[in-house]
Design a protein around this motif. Structure first.
Motif, PDB file in Angstrom:
ATOM      1  N   UNK A 385       0.834  -1.199   0.000  1.00  0.00           N
ATOM      2  CA  UNK A 385       0.000   0.000   0.000  1.00  0.00           C
ATOM      3  C   UNK A 385       0.870   1.251   0.000  1.00  0.00           C
ATOM      4  N   UNK A 386       0.642   2.124  -1.003  1.00  0.00           N
ATOM      5  CA  UNK A 386       1.397   3.372  -1.131  1.00  0.00           C
ATOM      6  C   UNK A 386       0.442   4.555  -1.162  1.00  0.00           C
ATOM      7  N   UNK A 387       0.858   5.634  -0.514  1.00  0.00           N
ATOM      8  CA  UNK A 387       0.114   6.889  -0.537  1.00  0.00           C
ATOM      9  C   UNK A 387       0.954   7.945  -1.240  1.00  0.00           C
ATOM     10  N   UNK A 388       0.305   8.853  -1.944  1.00  0.00           N
ATOM     11  CA  UNK A 388       1.034   9.910  -2.627  1.00  0.00           C
ATOM     12  C   UNK A 388       0.255  11.208  -2.571  1.00  0.00           C
ATOM     13  N   UNK A 389       0.977  12.317  -2.598  1.00  0.00           N
ATOM     14  CA  UNK A 389       0.371  13.637  -2.639  1.00  0.00           C
ATOM     15  C   UNK A 389       1.261  14.527  -3.497  1.00  0.00           C
ATOM     16  N   UNK A 413      -4.245   6.657  -3.090  1.00  0.00           N
ATOM     17  CA  UNK A 413      -3.759   5.409  -2.509  1.00  0.00           C
ATOM     18  C   UNK A 413      -3.716   4.353  -3.600  1.00  0.00           C
ATOM     19  N   UNK A 414      -2.647   3.557  -3.634  1.00  0.00           N
ATOM     20  CA  UNK A 414      -2.504   2.450  -4.567  1.00  0.00           C
ATOM     21  C   UNK A 414      -2.169   1.181  -3.804  1.00  0.00           C
ATOM     22  N   UNK A 423      -5.129  -1.814  -7.524  1.00  0.00           N
ATOM     23  CA  UNK A 423      -6.331  -1.003  -7.425  1.00  0.00           C
ATOM     24  C   UNK A 423      -5.943   0.313  -6.762  1.00  0.00           C
ATOM     25  N   UNK A 424      -6.606   1.399  -7.159  1.00  0.00           N
ATOM     26  CA  UNK A 424      -6.242   2.693  -6.599  1.00  0.00           C
ATOM     27  C   UNK A 424      -7.404   3.657  -6.588  1.00  0.00           C
ATOM     28  N   UNK A 425      -7.295   4.656  -5.734  1.00  0.00           N
ATOM     29  CA  UNK A 425      -8.268   5.735  -5.678  1.00  0.00           C
ATOM     30  C   UNK A 425      -7.498   7.053  -5.643  1.00  0.00           C
ATOM     31  N   UNK A 426      -7.951   8.039  -6.448  1.00  0.00           N
ATOM     32  CA  UNK A 426      -7.224   9.298  -6.586  1.00  0.00           C
ATOM     33  C   UNK A 426      -8.199  10.465  -6.587  1.00  0.00           C
ATOM     34  N   UNK A 427      -7.807  11.528  -5.890  1.00  0.00           N
ATOM     35  CA  UNK A 427      -8.548  12.788  -5.925  1.00  0.00           C
ATOM     36  C   UNK A 427      -7.659  13.848  -6.566  1.00  0.00           C
ATOM     37  N   UNK A 428      -8.227  14.635  -7.505  1.00  0.00           N
ATOM     38  CA  UNK A 428      -7.477  15.681  -8.187  1.00  0.00           C
ATOM     39  C   UNK A 428      -8.251  16.995  -8.157  1.00  0.00           C
ATOM     40  N   UNK A 429      -7.496  18.078  -7.974  1.00  0.00           N
ATOM     41  CA  UNK A 429      -8.074  19.418  -7.850  1.00  0.00           C
ATOM     42  C   UNK A 429      -7.383  20.343  -8.848  1.00  0.00           C
ATOM     43  N   UNK A 430      -8.170  21.219  -9.480  1.00  0.00           N
ATOM     44  CA  UNK A 430      -7.627  22.208 -10.411  1.00  0.00           C
ATOM     45  C   UNK A 430      -8.397  23.506 -10.242  1.00  0.00           C
ATOM     46  N   UNK A 431      -7.665  24.607 -10.168  1.00  0.00           N
ATOM     47  CA  UNK A 431      -8.291  25.919 -10.046  1.00  0.00           C
ATOM     48  C   UNK A 431      -7.618  26.879 -11.012  1.00  0.00           C
ATOM     49  N   UNK A 432      -8.417  27.630 -11.768  1.00  0.00           N
ATOM     50  CA  UNK A 432      -7.909  28.637 -12.691  1.00  0.00           C
ATOM     51  C   UNK A 432      -8.445  29.989 -12.257  1.00  0.00           C
ATOM     52  N   UNK A 433      -7.530  30.910 -11.966  1.00  0.00           N
ATOM     53  CA  UNK A 433      -7.883  32.240 -11.470  1.00  0.00           C
ATOM     54  C   UNK A 433      -7.393  33.273 -12.482  1.00  0.00           C
ATOM     55  N   UNK A 434      -8.345  33.917 -13.179  1.00  0.00           N
ATOM     56  CA  UNK A 434      -8.019  34.917 -14.190  1.00  0.00           C
ATOM     57  C   UNK A 434      -8.292  36.304 -13.636  1.00  0.00           C
ATOM     58  N   UNK A 435      -7.269  37.124 -13.595  1.00  0.00           N
ATOM     59  CA  UNK A 435      -7.373  38.456 -13.011  1.00  0.00           C
ATOM     60  C   UNK A 435      -8.323  39.342 -13.810  1.00  0.00           C
ATOM     61  N   UNK A 445     -12.098  16.143  -9.114  1.00  0.00           N
ATOM     62  CA  UNK A 445     -12.250  14.834  -9.758  1.00  0.00           C
ATOM     63  C   UNK A 445     -11.831  13.749  -8.774  1.00  0.00           C
ATOM     64  N   UNK A 446     -12.615  12.697  -8.714  1.00  0.00           N
ATOM     65  CA  UNK A 446     -12.263  11.533  -7.905  1.00  0.00           C
ATOM     66  C   UNK A 446     -12.433  10.294  -8.774  1.00  0.00           C
ATOM     67  N   UNK A 447     -11.451   9.379  -8.700  1.00  0.00           N
ATOM     68  CA  UNK A 447     -11.433   8.254  -9.626  1.00  0.00           C
ATOM     69  C   UNK A 447     -11.007   6.981  -8.905  1.00  0.00           C
ATOM     70  N   UNK A 448     -11.744   5.905  -9.178  1.00  0.00           N
ATOM     71  CA  UNK A 448     -11.417   4.577  -8.691  1.00  0.00           C
ATOM     72  C   UNK A 448     -10.951   3.740  -9.878  1.00  0.00           C
ATOM     73  N   UNK A 449      -9.768   3.110  -9.773  1.00  0.00           N
ATOM     74  CA  UNK A 449      -9.180   2.391 -10.893  1.00  0.00           C
ATOM     75  C   UNK A 449      -8.762   0.969 -10.497  1.00  0.00           C
ATOM     76  N   UNK A 450      -8.791   0.085 -11.487  1.00  0.00           N
ATOM     77  CA  UNK A 450      -8.237  -1.256 -11.363  1.00  0.00           C
ATOM     78  C   UNK A 450      -7.446  -1.547 -12.630  1.00  0.00           C
ATOM     79  N   UNK A 451      -6.293  -2.179 -12.496  1.00  0.00           N
ATOM     80  CA  UNK A 451      -5.495  -2.493 -13.665  1.00  0.00           C
ATOM     81  C   UNK A 451      -4.685  -3.751 -13.463  1.00  0.00           C
ATOM     82  N   UNK A 452      -4.264  -4.354 -14.603  1.00  0.00           N
ATOM     83  CA  UNK A 452      -3.416  -5.542 -14.527  1.00  0.00           C
ATOM     84  C   UNK A 452      -2.542  -5.596 -15.776  1.00  0.00           C
ATOM     85  N   UNK A 453      -1.427  -6.299 -15.666  1.00  0.00           N
ATOM     86  CA  UNK A 453      -0.533  -6.554 -16.794  1.00  0.00           C
ATOM     87  C   UNK A 453      -0.388  -8.062 -16.984  1.00  0.00           C
ATOM     88  N   UNK A 454      -0.145  -8.470 -18.230  1.00  0.00           N
ATOM     89  CA  UNK A 454       0.037  -9.893 -18.520  1.00  0.00           C
ATOM     90  C   UNK A 454       0.880 -10.066 -19.765  1.00  0.00           C
TER      91      UNK A 454
END
Length: 454
Positions: A385-389, A413-414, A423-435, A445-454
């Motif tokens: 289990x890995x966490x990232x920010x 978290x992955x 399997x992983x879950x990710x939250x992403x934030x974006x803000x655009x501020x125009x003067x 955005x929040x996303x739940x993912x599953x993946x595999x390689x073979x």
């Protein structure tokens, strides 16, 4: 049965169609690798050649609360299908590499048309005459921002401000070793550069067989060909210092811009002042002559410093050179400086950077000076289990008109289910501020993912 065909047959129909469509439109990059190895140089193949094929598939469910990135925008659920493929071949005089990733996005509520995104890096290297004559062939497809002044694409940014860049290159060259301390590399490079032709940002193909990507039906925008002659030399003056010098002559022919020649001689050096530190500098003039008779001279430099201090690695890079601007089709002058520090601990890693960049003004209004701070932290909670920010920003330091700042953040978290699936879950934030404008927006955005390689 061919091993690659056997592996590809395991992919689901939609994922395989996504991969096939990308390769078909790339003028046969995947076939270039396999046919080049088998047909062009059969005498180079060895029984002991190493081959490796890895394919994968991922599925994701994402919720985006502002799909069109506008003030008080509408949200939607998005289904992702993500095929991937890696192929490696290595022999005494032949090496080939192919890496492909796709992302099919289906908008459940119909807030946007389906989107099909592809990235591919394919390379073939041949030693035509051992230790003397070589041939490199490559094809690269990747997303880029429509305006070069936006810099490199922020990881997992939405595709609203992006387009696709496709570069195909062929380069025969030779290497000489006139002395124990001297190395020379000289040759020719042909490059075909083109961008996706767009109907409108965010409008994708609605066909069952995937199209190119968001609102893009063909790679026919700002097409140009480059012919380059180059000669680079290195001379080991001492065990610690190496003298660098060379000359490059570029001819660019474009459908939409004025053709030109560019001369770029340079002189520099590389100094390894300790076992854990080195510095490298290259600099020289750039003379550009257009077919219309106009001439201009700019100064070019490339510098880098790397120093290891215990668990930390310090870096500093500086660059002044021309870069491609997809929106205008022009070569624009870029100057950038980036300082970074990275730490590696027993169960975690931390990387931070601060960049500053200035760009020549393009034909469209937009920022030309930016500060770009960023930080990423990864921590192993357990062996699986890995966490990232991560946080980053693009701060407008001098626009000619509108001034826009962008802020990004993500955390996730992955978990490794096995050696080949996760399997992983990710939250992403974006803000655009125009003067000076009230159309600023925020995207969650929040996303739940599953993946595999073979």
């Amino acid at each position: 049965m061919n091993p690659m065909s056997s592996v590809l047959s395991m992919l689901p129909g939609a994922a395989y169609a996504c991969l096939f469509q990308a390769l078909r439109r790339l003028r046969g990059a995947a076939f270039m690798l396999s046919i080049g190895v088998v047909c062009l140089c059969p005498g180079m193949l060895r029984a002991e050649a190493v081959q490796n094929v890895e394919t994968g598939i991922g599925f994701g469910l994402e919720y985006n609360d502002n799909v069109k990135e506008e003030k008080n925008g509408e949200g939607d659920f998005i289904t992702h299908i993500k095929p991937s493929l890696k192929y490696e071949y290595g022999a005494d005089r032949v090496s080939a590499n192919l890496s492909y990733k796709g992302d099919y996005q289906y908008y459940t509520g119909g807030t946007s048309a389906d989107d099909y995104a592809h990235t591919l890096d394919a390379r073939l290297s041949l030693a035509m005459v051992e230790n003397l004559l070589f041939l490199d062939i490559s094809e690269n497809l990747r997303p880029v921002y429509r305006q070069a002044s936006r810099g490199d694409v922020v990881e997992y940014d939405t595709r609203r401000d992006q387009t696709d860049q496709n570069i195909f290159s062929v380069s025969p060259y030779f290497t000489l070793h006139p002395g124990e301390r001297t190395n020379i590399k000289a040759g020719y490079r042909f490059s075909d550069i083109r961008y996706a032709e767009e109907s409108a940002p965010g409008e994708g193909s609605t066909s069952i067989v995937p199209g190119w990507s968001s609102g893009q039906s063909a790679m026919d925008s700002n097409v140009k060909q480059q012919h380059e002659l180059f000669a680079n030399a290195e001379r080991d003056v001492t065990e610690l210092f190496t003298l660098l010098f060379g000359y490059e002559l570029l001819r660019q022919e474009s459908e939409e811009q004025t053709d030109f020649h560019r001369h770029k001689p340079y002189l520099g050096g590389r100094y390894e002042y300790s076992d854990s530190g080195s510095v490298q500098v290259r600099a020289g003039p750039m003379l550009t002559e257009t077919d219309d008779g106009e001439e201009s001279t700019s100064f070019y430099y490339l510098a880098g410093v790397a120093q290891k201090l215990g668990r930390a690695v310090l870096t500093f890079d500086a660059l002044r050179d021309f870069t491609e601007d997809p929106e205008s089709g022009r070569n624009i002058l870029r100057t950038s400086y980036t300082a970074g520090v990275g730490f590696t601990f027993d169960r975690s890693s931390l990387n931070a950077s601060l960049g500053y960049a200035e760009y020549e003004q393009t034909i469209d209004a937009g920022g030309t000076k930016f500060w770009r701070p960023g930080m990423r932290y990864i921590y192993e909670l357990t062996d699986r289990l890995k966490a990232n920010v991560a946080v980053s920003a693009e701060l407008d330091a001098g626009s000619s008109s509108l001034k826009s700042d962008r802020y990004y953040a993500s955390t996730g978290l992955n978990y490794e289910l096995s050696e080949t699936s996760w399997v992983g879950i990710t939250y992403r934030f974006k803000n655009v501020d125009t003067e000076g404008h009230d159309d600023d927006f925020t995207v969650n955005r929040i996303m739940l993912e599953w993946g595999m390689t073979f």
